[in-house]
Design a protein around this motif. Structure first.
Motif, PDB file in Angstrom:
ATOM      1  N   GLY A 223      11.839  57.760  90.640  1.00 18.07           N
ATOM      2  CA  GLY A 223      11.452  58.637  89.527  1.00 18.07           C
ATOM      3  C   GLY A 223      10.291  58.126  88.698  1.00 18.07           C
ATOM      4  O   GLY A 223       9.755  58.853  87.848  1.00 18.07           O
ATOM      5  N   ASP A 224       9.870  56.890  88.948  1.00 20.11           N
ATOM      6  CA  ASP A 224       8.832  56.269  88.102  1.00 20.11           C
ATOM      7  C   ASP A 224       7.541  57.067  88.064  1.00 20.11           C
ATOM      8  O   ASP A 224       6.879  57.151  87.041  1.00 20.11           O
ATOM      9  CB  ASP A 224       8.515  54.857  88.604  1.00 20.11           C
ATOM     10  N   VAL A 225       7.172  57.634  89.201  1.00 15.90           N
ATOM     11  CA  VAL A 225       5.896  58.326  89.255  1.00 15.90           C
ATOM     12  C   VAL A 225       5.892  59.486  88.260  1.00 15.90           C
ATOM     13  O   VAL A 225       4.908  59.728  87.547  1.00 15.90           O
ATOM     14  CB  VAL A 225       5.571  58.754  90.716  1.00 15.90           C
ATOM     15  N   TYR A 226       7.035  60.181  88.152  1.00 14.37           N
ATOM     16  CA  TYR A 226       7.124  61.315  87.221  1.00 14.37           C
ATOM     17  C   TYR A 226       7.162  60.825  85.780  1.00 14.37           C
ATOM     18  O   TYR A 226       6.539  61.396  84.894  1.00 14.37           O
ATOM     19  CB  TYR A 226       8.355  62.165  87.560  1.00 14.37           C
ATOM     20  N   PRO A 265       6.616  65.807  79.307  1.00 13.82           N
ATOM     21  CA  PRO A 265       7.906  65.112  79.428  1.00 13.82           C
ATOM     22  C   PRO A 265       9.022  66.080  79.824  1.00 13.82           C
ATOM     23  O   PRO A 265       9.875  65.733  80.635  1.00 13.82           O
ATOM     24  CB  PRO A 265       8.121  64.531  78.030  1.00 13.82           C
ATOM     25  N   GLU A 266       8.990  67.272  79.280  1.00 14.76           N
ATOM     26  CA  GLU A 266      10.052  68.231  79.598  1.00 14.76           C
ATOM     27  C   GLU A 266      10.033  68.580  81.094  1.00 14.76           C
ATOM     28  O   GLU A 266      11.075  68.696  81.730  1.00 14.76           O
ATOM     29  CB  GLU A 266       9.899  69.522  78.762  1.00 14.76           C
ATOM     30  N   ALA A 267       8.823  68.751  81.645  1.00 18.77           N
ATOM     31  CA  ALA A 267       8.720  69.118  83.065  1.00 18.77           C
ATOM     32  C   ALA A 267       9.109  67.957  83.974  1.00 18.77           C
ATOM     33  O   ALA A 267       9.694  68.148  85.048  1.00 18.77           O
ATOM     34  CB  ALA A 267       7.290  69.574  83.384  1.00 18.77           C
ATOM     35  N   MET A 268       8.792  66.751  83.568  1.00 13.52           N
ATOM     36  CA  MET A 268       9.010  65.596  84.437  1.00 13.52           C
ATOM     37  C   MET A 268      10.411  64.991  84.287  1.00 13.52           C
ATOM     38  O   MET A 268      10.912  64.321  85.187  1.00 13.52           O
ATOM     39  CB  MET A 268       7.965  64.502  84.130  1.00 13.52           C
ATOM     40  N   ALA A 269      11.027  65.212  83.119  1.00 14.59           N
ATOM     41  CA  ALA A 269      12.290  64.529  82.812  1.00 14.59           C
ATOM     42  C   ALA A 269      13.347  64.631  83.923  1.00 14.59           C
ATOM     43  O   ALA A 269      13.918  63.607  84.315  1.00 14.59           O
ATOM     44  CB  ALA A 269      12.848  65.046  81.486  1.00 14.59           C
ATOM     45  N   PRO A 270      13.587  65.821  84.469  1.00 19.31           N
ATOM     46  CA  PRO A 270      14.648  65.884  85.492  1.00 19.31           C
ATOM     47  C   PRO A 270      14.317  65.045  86.730  1.00 19.31           C
ATOM     48  O   PRO A 270      15.222  64.548  87.403  1.00 19.31           O
ATOM     49  CB  PRO A 270      14.711  67.370  85.864  1.00 19.31           C
ATOM     50  N   HIS A 271      13.047  64.894  87.039  1.00 25.95           N
ATOM     51  CA  HIS A 271      12.661  64.149  88.250  1.00 25.95           C
ATOM     52  C   HIS A 271      12.637  62.646  87.998  1.00 25.95           C
ATOM     53  O   HIS A 271      12.757  61.845  88.922  1.00 25.95           O
ATOM     54  CB  HIS A 271      11.310  64.650  88.757  1.00 25.95           C
ATOM     55  N   ALA A 272      12.445  62.284  86.732  1.00 24.29           N
ATOM     56  CA  ALA A 272      12.474  60.868  86.375  1.00 24.29           C
ATOM     57  C   ALA A 272      13.906  60.426  86.075  1.00 24.29           C
ATOM     58  O   ALA A 272      14.220  59.239  86.151  1.00 24.29           O
ATOM     59  CB  ALA A 272      11.600  60.620  85.153  1.00 24.29           C
ATOM     60  N   GLY A 273      14.748  61.379  85.763  1.00 21.67           N
ATOM     61  CA  GLY A 273      16.108  61.012  85.365  1.00 21.67           C
ATOM     62  C   GLY A 273      16.141  60.386  83.980  1.00 21.67           C
ATOM     63  O   GLY A 273      17.060  59.643  83.650  1.00 21.67           O
ATOM     64  N   VAL A 274      15.117  60.677  83.192  1.00 25.65           N
ATOM     65  CA  VAL A 274      15.021  60.115  81.838  1.00 25.65           C
ATOM     66  C   VAL A 274      14.703  61.287  80.917  1.00 25.65           C
ATOM     67  O   VAL A 274      13.865  62.132  81.256  1.00 25.65           O
ATOM     68  CB  VAL A 274      13.877  59.074  81.764  1.00 25.65           C
ATOM     69  N   LEU A 573       2.580  66.048  95.464  1.00 28.44           N
ATOM     70  CA  LEU A 573       3.886  65.638  94.919  1.00 28.44           C
ATOM     71  C   LEU A 573       4.435  66.706  93.979  1.00 28.44           C
ATOM     72  O   LEU A 573       5.604  67.088  94.056  1.00 28.44           O
ATOM     73  CB  LEU A 573       3.664  64.343  94.145  1.00 28.44           C
ATOM     74  N   LEU A 574       3.557  67.204  93.107  1.00 30.55           N
ATOM     75  CA  LEU A 574       4.003  68.198  92.127  1.00 30.55           C
ATOM     76  C   LEU A 574       4.329  69.520  92.823  1.00 30.55           C
ATOM     77  O   LEU A 574       5.305  70.186  92.473  1.00 30.55           O
ATOM     78  CB  LEU A 574       2.943  68.395  91.038  1.00 30.55           C
ATOM     79  N   ALA A 575       3.526  69.856  93.831  1.00 29.06           N
ATOM     80  CA  ALA A 575       3.793  71.095  94.564  1.00 29.06           C
ATOM     81  C   ALA A 575       5.126  70.990  95.302  1.00 29.06           C
ATOM     82  O   ALA A 575       5.899  71.960  95.362  1.00 29.06           O
ATOM     83  CB  ALA A 575       2.661  71.375  95.545  1.00 29.06           C
ATOM     84  N   ASP A 576       5.399  69.800  95.854  1.00 28.31           N
ATOM     85  CA  ASP A 576       6.635  69.611  96.629  1.00 28.31           C
ATOM     86  C   ASP A 576       7.887  69.673  95.753  1.00 28.31           C
ATOM     87  O   ASP A 576       8.984  69.909  96.260  1.00 28.31           O
ATOM     88  CB  ASP A 576       6.634  68.252  97.341  1.00 28.31           C
ATOM     89  N   LEU A 577       7.717  69.420  94.454  1.00 26.61           N
ATOM     90  CA  LEU A 577       8.896  69.393  93.581  1.00 26.61           C
ATOM     91  C   LEU A 577       9.648  70.709  93.641  1.00 26.61           C
ATOM     92  O   LEU A 577      10.875  70.736  93.619  1.00 26.61           O
ATOM     93  CB  LEU A 577       8.474  69.127  92.134  1.00 26.61           C
ATOM     94  N   ALA A 578       8.878  71.775  93.727  1.00 24.00           N
ATOM     95  CA  ALA A 578       9.464  73.100  93.704  1.00 24.00           C
ATOM     96  C   ALA A 578      10.445  73.285  94.862  1.00 24.00           C
ATOM     97  O   ALA A 578      11.542  73.820  94.685  1.00 24.00           O
ATOM     98  CB  ALA A 578       8.365  74.139  93.748  1.00 24.00           C
ATOM     99  N   ASP A 579      10.045  72.843  96.081  1.00 24.53           N
ATOM    100  CA  ASP A 579      10.957  73.082  97.203  1.00 24.53           C
ATOM    101  C   ASP A 579      11.621  71.810  97.727  1.00 24.53           C
ATOM    102  O   ASP A 579      11.864  71.658  98.917  1.00 24.53           O
ATOM    103  CB  ASP A 579      10.248  73.847  98.332  1.00 24.53           C
TER     104      ASP A 579
END
Ligand SMILES: Nc1nc2c(c(=O)[nH]1)N[C@H]1C(S)=C(S)[C@@H](COP(=O)(O)OP(=O)(O)OC[C@H]3O[C@@H](n4cnc5c(=O)[nH]c(N)nc54)[C@H](O)[C@@H]3O)O[C@H]1N2
Ligand SMILES: Nc1nc2c(c(=O)[nH]1)N[C@H]1C(S)=C(S)[C@@H](COP(=O)(O)OP(=O)(O)OC[C@H]3O[C@@H](n4cnc5c(=O)[nH]c(N)nc54)[C@H](O)[C@@H]3O)O[C@H]1N2
Ligand code: SF4
Ligand SMILES: [Mo]
Length: 716
Positions: A223-226, A265-274, A573-579
Motif C-alpha cells: 500500500g505504500d505507493v498509494y 488522501p480520500e481516494a488513496m486511503a482504501p488502497h493504502a489501508g491508512v 497503477l491508478l487505472a488498474d485500481l478500478a478493476d
C-alpha cells in the motif's frame, strides 16, 4: 596459553561492526564490540559471535570437493581447476558464451574479492548473469538511475542529524540498516528522539523498530505507493513545498503536480489501508519538520511497485527540500569515490532479455526470476553450466521449487562456497575459500552507503592454511581457465603471477591513495590504507556532505522528478485500481510478507548452534483475530499455501501484525537430502520462497515481488 586480541569487523551484514577477537592458541575465545570503531563504537549484535563459530564449524569445507555419484570427495586445487577449465571451455566452444550462467550471492559484496567476481563475469562474457540484487536493492538503483542519472546514487538517510526519521519497509533495529549502513540503529533512533526529533515507522507489522518510534502506521502490504502518492498530493495541494527551491534543484515540478492531482488522501486511503486523516497529518508534519527524511528498504523493494515506491520516497525527500542537505537524504564521499564515476557506467536497460522476452537486463544482469527457466527450457541460448559464488538461490529466490531440478540437469556446475548447501549440493565441484577470519580486507563498497564517511581495515585473525585460497584467488584461477582461447598463449601460470600482485587489498590501497582524501591528492597528511590499518578502529572522515551537483549525471544537471516510464507506471497503477480483483480471490485470503530475525542472516547462519537455540524461528506470524477465525492456536503446525506451492511451519500468534497479513522469514528449508549443514538440518524450517510466484516482479527493475503474496493458512 598464547592469548592475543585482533581488531577487525564482523562481515556478516552491511553494518560491518568493529569487533575484537580474542584468541587462545588456535581457538577464538571471545568476540566483543570494538569501542574504538569509528562507525559502530563498540556496538555488536548477537550474530557477531558467529564469526568465531563459523571459523571453527566442523561442517565448513577446508578443501575443494568433487562430486562422485551422489557423494563428494576431496580433490586437490590443481586437479580441480584443470578439470573445471576443460569442462567450461568445452561448453563455451560447443554452445557459446551465454551457455555458462553465473549467480553472485550476497556475501560476495562483503569482501573486496567481489572485484574479481566482476572480472570473471566480464571474462565469461555471458548474458546469463544473475545475482541477489534482483530480489534486493535493484528498485533503488533503478529509481536512482532515472532520477539522478546513476544507479550508484542511491541516497542515504542522514539519520544522525535528522529531525524526523520516517522508515518504511525496513526494520533496522534488527537488520542494522542496508543502503544506509547504520550499526546500532536502535541507539541512533533513540538519539533522534532525544534531540526532540520524531521517528515514524510505516510497516504492516509493529516491528522492533516500530516499538522505538513515536508513531507506527500499519500500512497494508503493497500500500505504500498509494500512501506516498497521497502524501505528495497533500504537499502540492496545500502548497507545503518551497516551489522555487524545488524548481532550482529539479525538473518536472508541473508534471509531478499533475501526476498526483487525483491522488487525494480520500481516494488513496482504501488502497493504502491508512485513513485519510492520518495521511494528511503525516504530510503536514513532514513538511513542518526542520529536516525530515524518508528511508525505505526491502519491504518496499520486493513489490511489483518497488521502483515506483522508491521513486516516490526520493521525490518526497526532494520536494520537501530534504535532498542533499544535512538531516535529509545525502550521498557519502567514500574513500574510493565510486559515486563520482557512476554516471559513466552504462546501464543499458533492456540491452537483452531472457529467452521468453519477459525479463530485461539492467546493468548487464538478468532478473533472477528467470534463472530456472533459462536452465530448463531447451533450445539455443540454454544455460548448460553454472558458476555460483557466495549464494544460495535455491532458498533465497522464488522458482516454484524448480531450481533444484534445474541445477541437477546442468552439464556442469561449479560452486564457490564453504558449505554444501541446498544449492551447492548439486555442484560438480565446490570450491571453498578460507574462513572470514583468515582473510584481511578493506571493504570499499559499504562506505558508499554509510551514514558517516569512513575507512576501516579488516585484519586477519588467523593465518590461512598453506593451501587455502581466498575468494579472489579462486576467481583469478577460474579466470585463467576460461580466458578466451585466443588469448591463451599467455600461460595460466604467468597470468596467475600477475593476479597475485594485484590482490584486492593492493588495489584498494591504490584506489584510496588516489581517492578524494588520498595522499596522491592531499599530500603527506592524506589518507592511506596503512593509516586505517594502524588505527584502532579505522579513520573517521566526517559527516555526509552536500555534493549532488558534482555527482548528478542527468542531461541538465537537475533531478528528474517525473521520469516518463514512472509516470506511465503510475497511470497504469491508478487505472488498474478500478478493476482490481476482490481481496482474497481464489480462497487465498491472507497477504504474506517477510521478516528477519536478529539471530538469523539470510540462509546461512542456521548451522551455528547459538544462533538457532531456543524457540523455533521459522514460524508464520498471524494476528489473533485471524487465528481465532480459523480456529488455530499458537504453536500448532499449519500448512501455508499459495497458487505456487505449500509449506508446513508452526503458527505464532501475535497482535503486532496487521490483521489479514501473515509473515514468514526466508532462508530456511534445510531439510533437503545431502545438505552439509548438520546443525541446520536438525531444525530445517521451510522454504518460504516455494510460496512466491516467480512471475511476480517489479516490471521496471525485474525485482522479485516476494513481499505481498496471497496465501491461505490451515491446520495440519
Ligand atoms: N522471500 C524472501 N527471499 C529473500 C529475501 C526476503 O526478504 N524474502 N531477501 C533477499 C535478500 S535481501 C538477499 S541479500 C538474498 C540473499 O541470498 P543469497 O545471496 O543467494 O544467499 P545467502 O543466504 O546470503 O547465502 C550465502 C551463501 O554464501 C556462502 N558464503 C558466506 N560467506 C562466504 C564467503 O565469504 N565466500 C563464499 N564464497 N561464500 C560465502 C554461505 O555459505 C551461503 O551458502 O536473499 C533474498 N531472498
Ligand atoms: N538479523 C539480520 N540482519 C540482516 C539480515 C538478516 O537476514 N538478518 N539480512 C541483511 C540483508 S541481506 C538485508 S538486504 C537487510 C534488509 O534490511 P531491512 O530492509 O531492514 O529488512 P527487513 O528486516 O526484512 O525489513 C523489512 C520490513 O518491511 C516490512 N514490510 C513488508 N512488506 C511491506 C510493505 O508492503 N510495506 C511496508 N511499508 N513494509 C513492509 C516487513 O514487515 C519488515 O519489517 O538486512 C541485513 N541485515
Ligand atoms: S549488526 Fe551484527 S551481524 Fe551485522 S555486522 Fe554488526 S555484529 Fe555483525
Ligand atoms: Mo540483502
Amino acid at each position: 596459553m598464547n592469548t592475543r586480541t585482533v581488531s577487525r569487523q564482523c562481515t556478516l551484514c552491511e553494518a560491518h561492526c568493529g569487533i575484537r577477537v580474542t584468541v587462545e592458541g588456535d581457538q577464538v575465545v571471545r568476540i566483543e564490540g570494538n569501542p574504538d570503531d569509528v562507525l559502530s563504537q563498540g556496538y555488536i549484535c548477537p550474530k557477531a559471535t558467529a564469526m568465531g563459530a563459523l571459523h571453527h564449524d566442523p561442517d565448513r569445507l577446508r578443501t575443494p570437493m568433487r562430486r562422485v555419484g551422489d557423494r563428494f570427495e576431496p580433490v586437490g586445487w590443481d586437479q580441480a581447476f584443470a578439470e573445471i577449465g576443460r569442462r567450461l571451455r568445452d561448453i563455451q566452444r560447443d554452445h557459446g558464451r551465454s551457455a555458462i550462467g553465473m549467480y553472485l550471492g550476497n556475501p560476495a559484496a562483503h569482501s573486496s574479492s567481489v572485484i574479481y567476481g566482476g572480472l570473471l563475469r566480464a571474462v565469461l562474457g555471458t548474458r546469463n548473469f544473475y545475482s541477489a540484487s534482483s530480489i534486493d536493492q535493484l528498485p533503488q538503483e533503478f529509481a536512482a538511475w532515472r532520477m539522478f542519472g546513476s544507479n550508484v546514487l542511491m541516497p542515504i538517510a542522514d539519520i544522525d542529524r535528522t529531525d524526523r526519521l520516517v522508515i518504511l519497509g525496513a526494520n533496522p533495529a534488527v537488520s542494522n540498516g542496508s543502503v544506509t549502513t547504520m550499526p546500532n540503529a536502535r541507539a541512533r533512533m533513540k538519539r533522534v528522539r532525544e534531540r526532540r526529533g520524531s521517528v515514524v515507522v510505516i510497516d504492516p507489522r509493529r516491528t522492533e523498530t516500530a516499538r522505538l518510534a513515536d508513531q507506527h502506521i500499519a500500512v497494508i502490504p503493497g500500500g505504500d505507493v498509494y500512501l506516498l502518492l497521497a502524501v505528495l498530493n497533500v504537499l502540492v495541494a496545500e502548497k507545503l513545498c518551497d516551489e522555487p527551491g524545488v524548481r532550482a534543484q529539479c525538473s518536472g515540478w508541473d508534471e509531478l503536480a499533475d501526476t498526483v492531482s487525483a491522488c487525494t488522501p480520500e481516494a488513496m486511503a482504501p488502497h493504502a489501508g491508512v485513513d485519510a486523516e492520518t495521511i494528511r497529518a503525516f504530510a503536514r508534519d513532514h513538511a513542518a519538520a526542520r529536516s525530515a527524511v524518508l528511508y525505505a528498504r526491502i519491504g518496499v523493494c520486493q513489490q511489483v511497485t518497488g521502483t515506483l515506491t522508491h521513486w516516490l520516497v526520493n521525490t518526497i525527500n526532494a520536494v520537501t527540500g530534504n535532498l542533499d542537505r544535512p538531516g535529509g537524504q545525502m550521498f557519502a564521499t567514500a574513500p574510493v569515490d565510486v559515486a563520482r564515476y557512476g554516471k559513466h557506467l552504462p546501464m543499458a536497460h533492456g540491452a537483452w532479455t531472457d529467452r521468453s522476452g519477459r525479463y530485461k537486463s539492467f546493468r548487464s544482469e538478468l532478473p533472477v526470476a528467470a534463472l530456472a527457466d533459462e536452465i530448463l527450457t531447451e533450445g539455443p541460448g540454454q544455460i548448460r553450466a553454472m558458476i555460483t559464488y557466495a549464494g544460495n538461490p535455491v532458498l533465497s529466490t522464488p522458482q516454484r521449487g524448480r531450481l533444484t531440478a534445474a541445477l541437477e540437469s546442468l552439464d556442469f556446475f561449479v560452486a564457490v562456497d564453504m558449505y554444501i548447501t541446498e544449492t551447492t549440493r548439486h555442484a560438480d565441484f565446490v570450491l571453498p575459500p578460507v574462513s572470514q577470519l583468515e582473510r584481511e580486507d578493506v571493504n570499499l563498497l559499504f562506505p558508499v552507503f554509510s551514514v558517516r564517511n569512513n575507512l576501516r581495515f579488516d585484519a586477519k585473525v588467523f593465518e590461512p592454511p598453506a593451501d587455502g585460497l581466498e575468494d579472489w584467488q579462486i576467481m583469478a584461477r577460474l579466470i585463467t581457465e576460461v580466458v578466451p582461447l585466443r588469448a591463451r598463449r599467455i600461460s595460466g601460470r604467468a597470468l596467475n603471477a600477475v593476479f597475485e600482485r594485484l590482490s584486492p587489498t593492493r588495489l584498494a590501497a591504490l584506489g584510496v591513495a588516489a581517492g578524494p582524501y588520498g595522499v596522491l591528492r592531499k599530500g603527506r597528511h592524506g589518507l592511506t590504507v596503512a593509516k586505517a590499518r594502524a588505527s584502532a578502529g579505522g579513520v573517521d572522515l566526517g559527516p555526509l556532505r552536500s555534493r549532488l551537483r558534482h555527482l548528478i549525471g542527468t542531461e541538465d544537471g537537475k533531478v528528474v522528478l517525473v521520469p516518463k516510464d514512472f509516470r506511465e507506471g503510475i497511470a497504469k497503477l491508478l487505472a488498474d485500481l478500478a478493476d482490481a480483483p476482490p481481496a482474497g480471490a481464489d480462497g487465498y485470503d491472507l497477504r504474506l510478507i517477510g521478516r528477519r530475525h536478529l539471530r538469523s542472516n539470510n540462509s546461512w547462519l542456521h548451522n551455528v548452534p547459538a544462533m538457532v537455540k531456543g524457540k523455533d524461528r521459522c514460524t508464520v506470524l498471524m494476528h489473533p483475530a485471524d487465528a481465532g477465525e480459523r480456529g488455530l492456536a499458537d504453536g500448532e503446525p499449519v500448512t501455508v499455501s499459495s497458487a505456487s506451492g505449500s509449506i508446513r511451519v508452526r503458527l505464532e500468534v501475535g497482535d503486532e501484525i496487521r490483521p489479514g497479513t501473515v509473515a514468514i522469514p526466508h532462508g530456511w528449508g534445510h531439510g533437503e537430502p545431502g545438505v552439509g549443514w548438520t546443525v541446520a538440518a536438525e531444525r530445517p524450517g521451510a522454504n518460504v520462497n516455494l510460496l512466491h510466484d516467480p512471475a511476480l516482479v517489479d516490471p521496471l527493475s525485474g525485482t522479485s515481488a516476494v513481499n505481498n503474496t496471497w496465501v491461505s493458512v490451515r491446520a495440519g
